[in-house]
Design a protein around this motif. Sequence first.
Motif, PDB file in Angstrom:
ATOM      1  N   ARG A 153       1.253  -1.180  -0.407  1.00 12.85           N
ATOM      2  CA  ARG A 153       0.061  -0.093  -0.166  1.00 12.85           C
ATOM      3  C   ARG A 153       0.832   1.132   0.177  1.00 12.85           C
ATOM      4  N   VAL A 154       1.855   1.415   1.177  1.00 15.08           N
ATOM      5  CA  VAL A 154       2.770   2.574   0.877  1.00 15.08           C
ATOM      6  C   VAL A 154       4.211   2.968  -0.887  1.00 15.08           C
ATOM      7  N   VAL A 155       4.195   1.663  -0.884  1.00 15.39           N
ATOM      8  CA  VAL A 155       5.134   1.272  -2.073  1.00 15.39           C
ATOM      9  C   VAL A 155       3.929   1.937  -3.701  1.00 15.39           C
ATOM     10  N   ALA A 156       2.681   1.567  -3.422  1.00 17.60           N
ATOM     11  CA  ALA A 156       1.677   2.131  -4.644  1.00 17.60           C
ATOM     12  C   ALA A 156       1.153   3.507  -4.102  1.00 17.60           C
ATOM     13  N   PHE A 157       0.705   3.823  -2.997  1.00 21.87           N
ATOM     14  CA  PHE A 157       0.793   5.346  -2.706  1.00 21.87           C
ATOM     15  C   PHE A 157       1.917   5.974  -3.554  1.00 21.87           C
ATOM     16  N   ARG A 158       3.024   6.074  -2.933  1.00 25.66           N
ATOM     17  CA  ARG A 158       4.866   6.302  -3.652  1.00 25.66           C
ATOM     18  C   ARG A 158       4.616   6.568  -5.212  1.00 25.66           C
ATOM     19  N   GLU A 159       4.001   5.262  -5.202  1.00 23.23           N
ATOM     20  CA  GLU A 159       4.449   5.076  -7.308  1.00 23.23           C
ATOM     21  C   GLU A 159       3.756   6.393  -7.560  1.00 23.23           C
ATOM     22  N   ALA A 160       2.277   6.082  -6.887  1.00 27.66           N
ATOM     23  CA  ALA A 160       1.003   7.443  -7.921  1.00 27.66           C
ATOM     24  C   ALA A 160       1.596   8.390  -7.719  1.00 27.66           C
ATOM     25  N   HIS A 161       1.800   8.736  -6.662  1.00 28.54           N
ATOM     26  CA  HIS A 161       2.423  10.617  -6.526  1.00 28.54           C
ATOM     27  C   HIS A 161       3.653  10.764  -6.684  1.00 28.54           C
ATOM     28  N   GLY A 162       4.524   9.622  -7.619  1.00 28.90           N
ATOM     29  CA  GLY A 162       5.805   9.669  -8.150  1.00 28.90           C
ATOM     30  C   GLY A 162       6.733  10.277  -7.254  1.00 28.90           C
ATOM     31  N   VAL A 163       6.923   9.853  -6.058  1.00 27.68           N
ATOM     32  CA  VAL A 163       7.364   9.956  -4.843  1.00 27.68           C
ATOM     33  C   VAL A 163       8.916   8.646  -5.061  1.00 27.68           C
ATOM     34  N   ARG A 164      10.491   9.573  -5.122  1.00 28.63           N
ATOM     35  CA  ARG A 164      11.577   9.361  -5.561  1.00 28.63           C
ATOM     36  C   ARG A 164      12.119   9.634  -3.865  1.00 28.63           C
ATOM     37  N   ASP A 165      12.482   9.039  -2.936  1.00 29.90           N
ATOM     38  CA  ASP A 165      13.504   8.836  -2.595  1.00 29.90           C
ATOM     39  C   ASP A 165      14.109   7.611  -1.104  1.00 29.90           C
ATOM     40  N   ALA A 166      14.898   8.566  -0.235  1.00 33.51           N
ATOM     41  CA  ALA A 166      15.688   7.372   0.019  1.00 33.51           C
ATOM     42  C   ALA A 166      15.092   6.544   1.411  1.00 33.51           C
ATOM     43  N   ALA A 167      13.461   6.564   1.268  1.00 31.34           N
ATOM     44  CA  ALA A 167      12.575   6.254   1.851  1.00 31.34           C
ATOM     45  C   ALA A 167      11.519   4.996   1.113  1.00 31.34           C
ATOM     46  N   ALA A 168      12.500   5.119  -0.673  1.00 36.96           N
ATOM     47  CA  ALA A 168      11.069   3.866  -1.086  1.00 36.96           C
ATOM     48  C   ALA A 168      11.241   2.359  -0.791  1.00 36.96           C
ATOM     49  N   VAL A 169      11.532   1.579   0.369  1.00 40.10           N
ATOM     50  CA  VAL A 169      11.439   0.980   0.967  1.00 40.10           C
ATOM     51  C   VAL A 169      10.850   0.999   2.188  1.00 40.10           C
ATOM     52  N   PRO A 170       9.369   1.137   2.884  1.00 41.86           N
ATOM     53  CA  PRO A 170       8.726   0.972   4.162  1.00 41.86           C
ATOM     54  C   PRO A 170       9.189   0.193   4.642  1.00 41.86           C
ATOM     55  N   HIS A 171       9.524   1.891   6.032  1.00 40.44           N
ATOM     56  CA  HIS A 171      10.270   0.938   7.308  1.00 40.44           C
ATOM     57  C   HIS A 171      10.041   1.951   8.599  1.00 40.44           C
ATOM     58  N   VAL A 172      10.241   1.379   9.733  1.00 36.84           N
ATOM     59  CA  VAL A 172       9.809   2.393  10.901  1.00 36.84           C
ATOM     60  C   VAL A 172      11.351   3.013  11.106  1.00 36.84           C
ATOM     61  N   THR A 173      11.810   3.274  11.808  1.00 38.42           N
ATOM     62  CA  THR A 173      13.232   3.312  12.144  1.00 38.42           C
ATOM     63  C   THR A 173      13.557   3.371  13.485  1.00 38.42           C
ATOM     64  N   VAL A 174      14.247   2.190  14.063  1.00 40.78           N
ATOM     65  CA  VAL A 174      14.569   2.019  15.171  1.00 40.78           C
ATOM     66  C   VAL A 174      15.817   2.563  16.262  1.00 40.78           C
ATOM     67  N   LYS A 175      16.845   3.007  14.463  1.00 44.29           N
ATOM     68  CA  LYS A 175      18.031   3.359  15.345  1.00 44.29           C
ATOM     69  C   LYS A 175      18.600   4.349  13.594  1.00 44.29           C
ATOM     70  N   ALA A 176      19.226   5.185  13.966  1.00 43.09           N
ATOM     71  CA  ALA A 176      19.363   6.205  12.646  1.00 43.09           C
ATOM     72  C   ALA A 176      20.677   5.525  12.752  1.00 43.09           C
ATOM     73  N   ARG A 177      21.444   7.032  11.971  1.00 47.45           N
ATOM     74  CA  ARG A 177      23.097   6.884  11.099  1.00 47.45           C
ATOM     75  C   ARG A 177      24.120   6.525  12.452  1.00 47.45           C
ATOM     76  N   SER A 178      23.485   7.206  13.905  1.00 48.79           N
ATOM     77  CA  SER A 178      24.585   8.037  14.506  1.00 48.79           C
ATOM     78  C   SER A 178      24.996   6.305  15.322  1.00 48.79           C
TER      79      SER A 178
END
Length: 177
Positions: free
Chosen positions: A18-43
């Motif tokens: 559903r998330v991928v279909a929403f992004r595709e339908a609205h032409g969204v292309r960014d670093a969050a292409a694979v849906p996920h909930v971040t629990v630890k960012a880069r630091s």
Amino acid sequence: MSPSHLLALRPPPDIEARVVAFREAHGVRDAAAVPHVTVKARSGLDDDLRWLDLIPAVAAATPPVPVELLAPRVFPNGSALHLPARSPGAVRLHLALLDALRPASRFGYEGPHLTPHLTLALGRRDVPLDALLDAAGQAFPHPLSFTVTDLVWMRKPGPGGSYQPVEGWTLGGTPDP
């Protein structure tokens, strides 16, 4: 520029689709292409990958994580359109990862005040988040609940890339109520 790493919880295939279909339908292309909930960012997740040795023990000690995705919102600073994730378990996992990794510095949003979320679109000049917010409200009208059983390492190769799953660890503690 070097790769970026994060640790995340992935939604089940039906919600991901559903998330991928929403992004595709609205032409969204960014670093969050694979849906996920971040629990630890880069630091603390450096390119030397020594931190990888610490992750299996944290995953093994963590129960499966219930997640409830709420109505879409835009962060006040305009950085992203997202589905907030109500998940005390995700915050506990985040804190356990911080404790294990002990990063030399942290992002301001890390710690017990973390706002778990699933990004639908990152804020950019060419992305009308307010218009997308209305569309997201229609695409995701009800809270979506699921339980995550794996912690996933995701890697972005550099600027302009998107985070992709690399490896996962089964969460092995006693399930949360």
